[in-house]
Design an enzyme around this catalytic site. Structure first.
Site, PDB file in Angstrom:
ATOM      1  N   LYS A 164      26.053 -64.137  39.298  1.00 23.72           N
ATOM      2  CA  LYS A 164      27.214 -65.038  39.223  1.00 23.72           C
ATOM      3  C   LYS A 164      27.943 -64.093  39.439  1.00 23.72           C
TER       4      LYS A 164
ATOM      5  N   ASN B 197      25.047 -77.198  21.509  1.00 23.68           N
ATOM      6  CA  ASN B 197      24.337 -77.784  21.463  1.00 23.68           C
ATOM      7  C   ASN B 197      23.484 -77.194  20.652  1.00 23.68           C
TER       8      ASN B 197
ATOM      9  N   SER C 287      25.109 -60.496  30.903  1.00 22.96           N
ATOM     10  CA  SER C 287      23.351 -60.341  30.557  1.00 22.96           C
ATOM     11  C   SER C 287      23.694 -60.051  32.404  1.00 22.96           C
TER      12      SER C 287
ATOM     13  N   THR D 174      31.156 -68.240  36.523  1.00 20.12           N
ATOM     14  CA  THR D 174      30.764 -68.465  34.734  1.00 20.12           C
ATOM     15  C   THR D 174      32.002 -67.691  33.946  1.00 20.12           C
TER      16      THR D 174
ATOM     17  N   ASN E 175      14.523 -78.185  43.335  1.00 22.49           N
ATOM     18  CA  ASN E 175      12.969 -77.582  43.305  1.00 22.49           C
ATOM     19  C   ASN E 175      12.636 -78.226  41.898  1.00 22.49           C
ATOM     20  N   LEU E 176      12.919 -78.780  40.866  1.00 22.06           N
ATOM     21  CA  LEU E 176      12.661 -78.866  39.476  1.00 22.06           C
ATOM     22  C   LEU E 176      12.178 -77.942  38.466  1.00 22.06           C
TER      23      LEU E 176
ATOM     24  N   VAL F 130      22.986 -58.226  22.902  1.00 26.38           N
ATOM     25  CA  VAL F 130      24.715 -56.816  23.363  1.00 26.38           C
ATOM     26  C   VAL F 130      25.883 -57.212  23.854  1.00 26.38           C
ATOM     27  N   GLU F 131      26.357 -57.211  22.981  1.00 23.34           N
ATOM     28  CA  GLU F 131      28.289 -57.946  23.429  1.00 23.34           C
ATOM     29  C   GLU F 131      28.765 -57.786  22.477  1.00 23.34           C
TER      30      GLU F 131
ATOM     31  N   TYR G 237      21.909 -62.424  34.113  1.00 26.64           N
ATOM     32  CA  TYR G 237      22.108 -63.646  34.425  1.00 26.64           C
ATOM     33  C   TYR G 237      23.510 -63.826  35.199  1.00 26.64           C
ATOM     34  N   HIS G 238      24.326 -63.728  33.999  1.00 22.49           N
ATOM     35  CA  HIS G 238      25.658 -63.518  34.792  1.00 22.49           C
ATOM     36  C   HIS G 238      26.315 -62.334  35.598  1.00 22.49           C
TER      37      HIS G 238
HETATM   38  P1  NAD Z   1      20.672 -76.501  34.831  1.00 23.23           P
HETATM   39  O1  NAD Z   1      19.428 -76.022  34.823  1.00 23.23           O
HETATM   40  O2  NAD Z   1      19.741 -77.876  33.781  1.00 23.23           O
HETATM   41  O3  NAD Z   1      20.434 -77.157  36.284  1.00 23.23           O
HETATM   42  C1  NAD Z   1      20.219 -76.504  37.545  1.00 23.23           C
HETATM   43  C2  NAD Z   1      19.462 -77.234  38.543  1.00 23.23           C
HETATM   44  O4  NAD Z   1      18.664 -76.536  39.081  1.00 23.23           O
HETATM   45  C3  NAD Z   1      17.958 -77.267  37.296  1.00 23.23           C
HETATM   46  O5  NAD Z   1      17.489 -79.111  37.519  1.00 23.23           O
HETATM   47  C4  NAD Z   1      16.811 -76.790  38.430  1.00 23.23           C
HETATM   48  O6  NAD Z   1      15.754 -77.370  38.051  1.00 23.23           O
HETATM   49  C5  NAD Z   1      17.485 -76.055  40.089  1.00 23.23           C
HETATM   50  N1  NAD Z   1      17.300 -74.910  40.861  1.00 23.23           N
HETATM   51  C6  NAD Z   1      17.505 -73.571  40.273  1.00 23.23           C
HETATM   52  N2  NAD Z   1      16.854 -73.483  41.201  1.00 23.23           N
HETATM   53  C7  NAD Z   1      16.871 -73.611  42.674  1.00 23.23           C
HETATM   54  C8  NAD Z   1      16.297 -73.120  43.351  1.00 23.23           C
HETATM   55  N3  NAD Z   1      15.670 -72.279  44.132  1.00 23.23           N
HETATM   56  N4  NAD Z   1      16.575 -74.014  43.962  1.00 23.23           N
HETATM   57  C9  NAD Z   1      16.661 -75.555  43.904  1.00 23.23           C
HETATM   58  N5  NAD Z   1      17.302 -76.137  43.056  1.00 23.23           N
HETATM   59  C10 NAD Z   1      17.236 -75.240  41.823  1.00 23.23           C
HETATM   60  O7  NAD Z   1      21.713 -75.746  34.676  1.00 23.23           O
HETATM   61  P2  NAD Z   1      22.991 -76.147  33.609  1.00 23.23           P
HETATM   62  O8  NAD Z   1      23.698 -76.470  32.022  1.00 23.23           O
HETATM   63  O9  NAD Z   1      23.102 -78.135  34.292  1.00 23.23           O
HETATM   64  O10 NAD Z   1      24.017 -75.485  34.512  1.00 23.23           O
HETATM   65  C11 NAD Z   1      24.694 -75.818  36.512  1.00 23.23           C
HETATM   66  C12 NAD Z   1      25.241 -75.141  36.932  1.00 23.23           C
HETATM   67  O11 NAD Z   1      26.420 -74.217  35.735  1.00 23.23           O
HETATM   68  C13 NAD Z   1      24.439 -73.488  37.028  1.00 23.23           C
HETATM   69  O12 NAD Z   1      25.024 -72.575  38.150  1.00 23.23           O
HETATM   70  C14 NAD Z   1      24.765 -72.805  35.729  1.00 23.23           C
HETATM   71  O13 NAD Z   1      25.118 -71.334  35.962  1.00 23.23           O
HETATM   72  C15 NAD Z   1      26.240 -72.870  36.034  1.00 23.23           C
HETATM   73  N6  NAD Z   1      26.608 -73.204  34.171  1.00 23.23           N
HETATM   74  C16 NAD Z   1      26.224 -73.920  33.206  1.00 23.23           C
HETATM   75  C17 NAD Z   1      27.327 -73.909  32.128  1.00 23.23           C
HETATM   76  C18 NAD Z   1      26.287 -74.741  30.707  1.00 23.23           C
HETATM   77  O14 NAD Z   1      27.170 -74.486  29.287  1.00 23.23           O
HETATM   78  N7  NAD Z   1      25.652 -75.474  30.759  1.00 23.23           N
HETATM   79  C19 NAD Z   1      28.326 -72.992  32.142  1.00 23.23           C
HETATM   80  C20 NAD Z   1      28.513 -72.507  32.829  1.00 23.23           C
HETATM   81  C21 NAD Z   1      27.976 -72.134  34.355  1.00 23.23           C
HETATM   82  N1  USQ Z   2      25.466 -68.121  20.188  1.00 27.15           N
HETATM   83  C1  USQ Z   2      25.617 -67.826  18.727  1.00 27.15           C
HETATM   84  N2  USQ Z   2      24.686 -69.028  18.174  1.00 27.15           N
HETATM   85  C2  USQ Z   2      23.378 -69.701  19.006  1.00 27.15           C
HETATM   86  C3  USQ Z   2      23.469 -69.392  20.635  1.00 27.15           C
HETATM   87  C4  USQ Z   2      24.983 -68.528  20.763  1.00 27.15           C
HETATM   88  O1  USQ Z   2      25.972 -67.227  17.967  1.00 27.15           O
HETATM   89  O2  USQ Z   2      23.096 -69.627  18.411  1.00 27.15           O
HETATM   90  C5  USQ Z   2      26.740 -66.820  20.920  1.00 27.15           C
HETATM   91  C6  USQ Z   2      26.427 -65.963  21.789  1.00 27.15           C
HETATM   92  O3  USQ Z   2      25.581 -64.929  20.966  1.00 27.15           O
HETATM   93  C7  USQ Z   2      27.636 -65.728  22.802  1.00 27.15           C
HETATM   94  C8  USQ Z   2      28.054 -67.369  22.639  1.00 27.15           C
HETATM   95  O4  USQ Z   2      27.754 -68.093  21.567  1.00 27.15           O
HETATM   96  O5  USQ Z   2      28.273 -64.925  21.779  1.00 27.15           O
HETATM   97  C9  USQ Z   2      27.190 -68.150  23.913  1.00 27.15           C
HETATM   98  O6  USQ Z   2      26.080 -68.080  24.522  1.00 27.15           O
HETATM   99  P1  USQ Z   2      25.763 -69.496  24.342  1.00 27.15           P
HETATM  100  O7  USQ Z   2      23.957 -69.321  24.838  1.00 27.15           O
HETATM  101  O8  USQ Z   2      25.675 -70.483  24.475  1.00 27.15           O
HETATM  102  O9  USQ Z   2      26.093 -69.685  26.287  1.00 27.15           O
HETATM  103  P2  USQ Z   2      26.132 -68.359  27.289  1.00 27.15           P
HETATM  104  O10 USQ Z   2      24.482 -67.860  27.526  1.00 27.15           O
HETATM  105  O11 USQ Z   2      27.339 -67.438  27.549  1.00 27.15           O
HETATM  106  O12 USQ Z   2      25.539 -69.444  28.281  1.00 27.15           O
HETATM  107  C10 USQ Z   2      25.734 -69.925  28.819  1.00 27.15           C
HETATM  108  C11 USQ Z   2      25.175 -71.189  29.996  1.00 27.15           C
HETATM  109  C12 USQ Z   2      25.639 -70.381  31.228  1.00 27.15           C
HETATM  110  C13 USQ Z   2      26.886 -69.937  31.621  1.00 27.15           C
HETATM  111  C14 USQ Z   2      27.881 -69.629  29.996  1.00 27.15           C
HETATM  112  C15 USQ Z   2      28.906 -69.651  30.397  1.00 27.15           C
HETATM  113  O13 USQ Z   2      23.331 -71.111  29.310  1.00 27.15           O
HETATM  114  O14 USQ Z   2      24.904 -71.262  32.379  1.00 27.15           O
HETATM  115  O15 USQ Z   2      26.635 -69.545  32.526  1.00 27.15           O
HETATM  116  O16 USQ Z   2      27.099 -70.117  28.682  1.00 27.15           O
HETATM  117  S1  USQ Z   2      30.011 -68.402  29.307  1.00 27.15           S
HETATM  118  O17 USQ Z   2      29.405 -68.449  28.435  1.00 27.15           O
HETATM  119  O18 USQ Z   2      31.105 -68.800  29.873  1.00 27.15           O
HETATM  120  O19 USQ Z   2      29.807 -67.340  29.715  1.00 27.15           O
END
Ligand code: NAD
Ligand code: USQ
Length: 382
Positions: free
Chosen positions: A183, A237, A177, A142, A30-31, A324-325, A179-180
């Site tokens: 999941k 990143n 969080s 995650t 859905n972008l 908070v972690e 978000y977490h």
């Molecule tokens: P992303 O936000 O780039 O991709 C998710 C896509 O889903 C987006 O393009 C968004 O527009 C789309 N989306 C969200 N809600 C939607 C909805 N209701 N209907 C249709 N489309 C929808 O995220 P990502 O980094 O590519 O992550 C992909 C998946 O992997 C996520 O579920 C994320 O939680 C999980 N994940 C990501 C990471 C990471 O570090 N990037 C790590 C662990 C888990």
């Molecule tokens: N962190 C820093 N400096 C920064 C950014 C992050 O120290 O500039 C620390 C955070 O405090 C945290 C760790 O790095 O302890 C990871 O943070 P993050 O922002 O890289 O990742 P997180 O918030 O956990 O979320 C990301 C993705 C999420 C995915 C998750 C995997 O956004 O979608 O679920 O990584 S995991 O971390 O294994 O839960």
């Protein structure tokens, strides 16, 4: 193969990878990620084309087509009709709101993240049950579902003995969080759906993903997004983007927080392995998906070293942890399942860092333009 979240960081890369392996690929998105990043005043460091432009560039370069549907997973009729009309072999569900900081901004962002993620997953489960019960659901969870317990972390389940009795139970989840936690709720819902409806699913506990490239991302026309702001950017990143504009790298707090990390190209490799080795009917299995565990402080030093080799004047600054972690903790997760099925990382972290830094140096001005969006706000502590 149906890819939910096909416009996202992983989704676009995975859609191309599966189409190039000869699968018929249909993507839905859905972008919202594009809109949510715009909402917080940022953008992708690598300029990304519209979905239509990327689809046509992919067709021109590789001679393969991907079907794309713009649609919302929280709309049940959309999801049911799509799944009913294709009856996909597998659905890879990546389509959720993935940012922890975004979910912590306020009640609206928390509730949006919960509604979007939990409802989208329930819709997919119901639609599979109603119209395509043999489809394999590969769902992105995650590693953060587990939190940082003072125990080794198994892949989803563990044997436990309590008051003289034993059982195999889901390992406790202690997410960090809102978000977490979505999941965690998804995982419970998927496990239950597999049990009552005999669906099959792989729930992927993925670590933090980094990188700009896969083997198919050979041209800027095919770039996948790359975020670096405090809300949507993730650790490695962000560090690489900061390094190219002389912005200090910011390991939060003591910097001893450990996480599992995986390169984008290896995440795509793992998801392909999961798809090509499906579970049995009724089976709910869990894979922990990461390559190596690092502390964020070590990663900052690693990026600093590589940046300097490329002539950048990188510095590392420690700031108070805005989250908070636990800043110091035991971290020892298992990750044997995918390796047993053949997962082998293809590039080292050092190779990948060099590729990323060079890609980002070519778009330095885009990072510089959003410099004020890098410093984190303490959403957890409001
Ligand atoms: P992303 O936000 O780039 O991709 C998710 C896509 O889903 C987006 O393009 C968004 O527009 C789309 N989306 C969200 N809600 C939607 C909805 N209701 N209907 C249709 N489309 C929808 O995220 P990502 O980094 O590519 O992550 C992909 C998946 O992997 C996520 O579920 C994320 O939680 C999980 N994940 C990501 C990471 C990471 O570090 N990037 C790590 C662990 C888990
Ligand atoms: N962190 C820093 N400096 C920064 C950014 C992050 O120290 O500039 C620390 C955070 O405090 C945290 C760790 O790095 O302890 C990871 O943070 P993050 O922002 O890289 O990742 P997180 O918030 O956990 O979320 C990301 C993705 C999420 C995915 C998750 C995997 O956004 O979608 O679920 O990584 S995991 O971390 O294994 O839960």
């Amino acid at each position: 193969m149906l890819i939910a979240g096909a416009d996202g960081y992983l989704g676009w890369a995975l859609s191309m990878a599966l189409a190039s392996r000869g699968y018929e690929v249909v993507g839905i998105d859905n972008l919202s990620r594009r809109r949510n990043v715009e909402e917080i005043g940022s953008w992708s460091a690598l300029p990304i084309k519209t979905m239509l432009q990327r689809l046509s560039a992919f067709r021109n370069l590789y001679g393969k087509s991907i079907t794309f549907v713009e649609g919302d997973l929280t709309n049940y009729v959309t999801v049911r009709d799509l799944i009913a009309s294709y009856k996909p072999t597998a659905i890879v569900h990546l389509g959720e709101q993935p940012s922890a900081p975004y979910s912590m901004i306020d009640v609206n962002h928390c509730v949006y993240t919960h509604t979007n993620n939990v409802v989208g997953t329930l819709n997919i489960l119901y639609a599979m049950h109603e119209t395509s019960p043999d489809t394999h659901l590969v769902k992105l969870g995650t590693m953060g579902e587990y939190g940082t317990p003072n125990l080794d972390i198994p892949e989803g389940f563990f044997e436990i003995e309590y008051k003289g009795r034993k059982d195999r139970l889901p390992f406790p989840r202690m997410a960090g969080s809102w978000y977490h936690w979505t999941k965690v709720h998804d995982s419970g819902n998927i496990m239950f759906a597999c049990k009552i409806w005999k669906l099959k699913s792989t729930d992927v506990m993925q670590g933090v993903v980094y990188g700009t490239r896969t083997d198919l991302i050979t041209s800027p026309e095919l770039f996948t997004r790359f975020d670096f702001d405090e809300v949507f950017g993730t650790a490695i990143n962000r560090f690489c983007a900061q390094a190219v504009i002389d912005y200090p790298l910011l390991p939060y707090g003591k910097g001893h927080q450990k996480r599992g990390f995986i390169a984008l190209r290896d995440s795509i490799q793992c998801l392909t392995i999961a798809l090509e080795n499906p579970p049995e009917k009724s089976e709910y299995r869990v894979f922990n998906q990461f390559d190596e565990v690092y502390s964020v402080g070590d990663l900052a030093e690693r990026v600093e070293r590589h940046g300097r080799e490329l002539g950048l004047s990188v510095k590392v600054d420690h700031i108070d942890d805005p989250r908070v972690e636990a800043e110091e903790h035991y971290y020892h997760p298992d990750s044997a399942n995918l390796r047993k099925l053949g997962f082998k990382p293809t590039h080292t972290l050092d190779d990948e860092l060099e590729i990323m830094l060079k890609d980002l140096m070519a778009h330095k001005e885009r990072i510089q333009a959003k410099r004020e969006r890098i410093m984190p706000k303490p959403y957890w502590k409001r």
